[in-house]
Write an enzyme that holds these catalytic residues in place. Structure first.
Site, PDB file in Angstrom:
ATOM      1  N   CYS A  27      77.047  12.400  93.851  1.00  0.00           N
ATOM      2  CA  CYS A  27      77.773  13.656  93.833  1.00  0.00           C
ATOM      3  C   CYS A  27      78.704  13.694  92.634  1.00  0.00           C
ATOM      4  O   CYS A  27      79.927  13.788  92.792  1.00  0.00           O
ATOM      5  CB  CYS A  27      78.553  13.807  95.124  1.00  0.00           C
ATOM      6  SG  CYS A  27      77.528  13.549  96.570  1.00  0.00           S
ATOM      7  N   GLY A  36      72.912  -9.240  69.932  1.00  0.00           N
ATOM      8  CA  GLY A  36      73.041  -7.951  69.260  1.00  0.00           C
ATOM      9  C   GLY A  36      71.796  -7.433  68.583  1.00  0.00           C
ATOM     10  O   GLY A  36      71.862  -6.431  67.865  1.00  0.00           O
TER      11      GLY A  36
HETATM   12  C1  LIG Z   1      76.650  -9.629  75.630  1.00  0.00           C
HETATM   13  C2  LIG Z   1      76.744 -10.793  74.751  1.00  0.00           C
HETATM   14  C3  LIG Z   1      75.592 -11.305  74.143  1.00  0.00           C
HETATM   15  C4  LIG Z   1      74.242 -10.654  74.278  1.00  0.00           C
HETATM   16  O1  LIG Z   1      74.240  -9.429  73.621  1.00  0.00           O
HETATM   17  P1  LIG Z   1      72.868  -8.616  73.436  1.00  0.00           P
HETATM   18  O2  LIG Z   1      73.322  -7.407  72.705  1.00  0.00           O
HETATM   19  O3  LIG Z   1      72.350  -8.313  74.793  1.00  0.00           O
HETATM   20  O4  LIG Z   1      71.944  -9.461  72.649  1.00  0.00           O
HETATM   21  C5  LIG Z   1      75.712 -12.449  73.385  1.00  0.00           C
HETATM   22  N1  LIG Z   1      76.918 -13.069  73.223  1.00  0.00           N
HETATM   23  C6  LIG Z   1      78.040 -12.598  73.797  1.00  0.00           C
HETATM   24  C7  LIG Z   1      79.317 -13.322  73.593  1.00  0.00           C
HETATM   25  C8  LIG Z   1      77.995 -11.450  74.565  1.00  0.00           C
HETATM   26  O5  LIG Z   1      79.112 -10.978  75.108  1.00  0.00           O
END
Ligand SMILES: *Cc1c(COP(=O)(O)O)cnc(C)c1O
Length: 419
Positions: free
Chosen positions: A365, A249
């Site tokens: 399209c 995140g």
């Molecule tokens: C998608 C995801 C991540 C990675 O998220 P980022 O935003 O790309 O860093 C990490 N852990 C889980 C469980 C995820 O679903």
């Protein structure tokens, strides 16, 4: 809400302009532009990726580990570049387990994902994954059954969907109904099952609750909240949290590329924060995708036509959201730069637009096939190439490649990832 007078619309932010592609990629684009087919490619700079990943991992304090969430981009050259730098791969399917194993039999793999099949769980155990992140009580039972059948113990984290409130409300993707994790209210039952079931060794908790966060301060606040939650559950349930997975995140601001997540500031704060964790927490795992690979990738597409329709200028490219769905999924104008191409087929008109806002659309399209909306550029001509930056994460990977059956883009990997 409906009684509130709407505020006047904010002036649209000027979208960022991407930096021009570097030497090697510029050469590839020029080479393809001189060829018979329209330019359409993803270009990845593996050396830049290796350097960036090293800069991310180096300042991590003790006990903190950076896994790569491979759903952001699981191309083999990307995985091979990251494997020697990160602590391992976070995977969310049997296919991703296989991709991780293809890179190297020894690389640590942690296995999450909201709907694992019994066969995927069994295969993950055969492949020697380090840990599984359990998303429900039924899944704990499935893990237990597979582990007992394999004659092994599976190390498990419980993925908890926190009740909140979160320190920064805008960031949360947990704390509200989603399909992810175990509702915090159901945690007593899940912990009881994890402790009682044979073949399951409860090692801690998994709390990935935020996405594309740009504030280091907010991220530290959320981690503080995770620490306190884990400590409270230890007391409440009489268990030990040896491993705390704080998820991914860490964000990238596609509209304002200068607004970078302050990783140095974050890791300084993290060093202090980690000091406040009890000694028995042996591992604090990060599993980042976007932050590791977004910047290493570019998407280069040739302008096939330029025209004005009902007062709006359009640049229509070979390619589109079926290859690069990211701007459509986040509803943003993706930053790009114009790579001018002088050659043009003689005898044909060459439409162009200068100094006017232009909307960049693809070859599908559907009016939703928009990569950037009303961006002012000095000049775009049919035959020029648009190069979108920050296309290395959730670009090709999340796109619906075969909608309309256009040819796939070339995938170009530059450098050897040696740093
Ligand atoms: C998608 C995801 C991540 C990675 O998220 P980022 O935003 O790309 O860093 C990490 N852990 C889980 C469980 C995820 O679903």
């Amino acid at each position: 809400m409906s009684a509130v007078t709407p505020s006047p619309p904010a002036a649209p932010a000027e979208p960022s302009v991407a930096s021009a592609p570097g030497g090697a990629l510029a050469e590839v684009i020029a080479d393809r532009a001189a060829g018979p087919d329209p330019v359409c490619l993803f270009g990845y700079d593996l050396d830049a990726l290796a350097r960036h990943a090293q800069r991310v991992v180096a300042p991590l304090p003790e006990r903190c580990r950076m896994f790569y969430a491979m759903k952001a981009n699981s191309a083999a050259p990307v995985l091979r570049t990251l494997a020697p730098v990160v602590a391992g791969f976070e995977v969310a399917s049997g296919g991703e387990v296989a991709k991780a194993r293809a890179v190297g039999p020894g690389i640590p793999v942690i296995f999450g994902g909201p709907a694992k099949t019994p066969e995927e769980i069994a295969e993950a155990l055969r492949q020697g994954v380090t840990r599984l992140h359990a998303e429900s009580v039924l899944e704990l039972h499935r893990i237990s059954r597979a582990a007992v059948a394999a004659g092994t113990d599976a190390e498990v984290l419980l993925r908890v969907n926190l009740a909140g409130p979160f320190p920064s409300a805008t960031l949360a993707m947990a704390g509200r109904p989603t399909q992810f994790g175990i509702d915090e209210a159901d945690l007593p039952d899940a912990v009881a099952a994890a402790v009682a079931l044979p073949g399951v060794r409860l090692a801690g908790f998994h709390l990935h609750s935020i996405s594309n966060n740009l504030s280091a301060e907010a991220h530290l606040d959320v981690l503080r909240m995770y620490r306190d939650k884990a400590a409270a559950w230890e007391r409440e349930f009489g268990v030990r949290c040896e491993v705390l997975n704080v998820g991914g995140g860490i964000g990238v601001d596609y509209v304002d590329l200068d607004a970078r997540f302050d990783w140095e500031g974050f890791t300084r704060g993290l060093a202090d924060l980690v000091e406040t964790f009890p000694d028995h927490v042996r591992e604090i795992d990060f599993e980042c995708g976007r932050f590791l690979t977004a910047e290493c990738g570019r998407y280069a597409v040739e302008v096939l036509d330029v025209k004005r329709n009902h007062g709006t200028w359009y640049a229509l490219v070979r390619g589109g959201t079926h290859q690069f769905r990211l701007p459509a999924s986040w509803q943003h104008s993706h930053p790009f730069t114009v790579f001018p191409v002088e050659e043009w087929e003689s005898g044909l008109p060459r439409p162009e637009v200068s100094g006017e806002p232009v909307t960049v659309v693809g070859e599908l399209c559907t009016p939703k096939d928009v990569l950037a909306r009303e961006v002012r550029v000095p000049r775009v001509r049919a035959g020029d190439v648009l190069v979108f930056s920050h296309a290395g994460a959730y670009g090709w990977e999340i796109s619906h490649h075969d909608f309309l059956s256009h040819p796939h883009p070339e995938q170009v990997f530059l450098g050897d990832g040696g740093g």
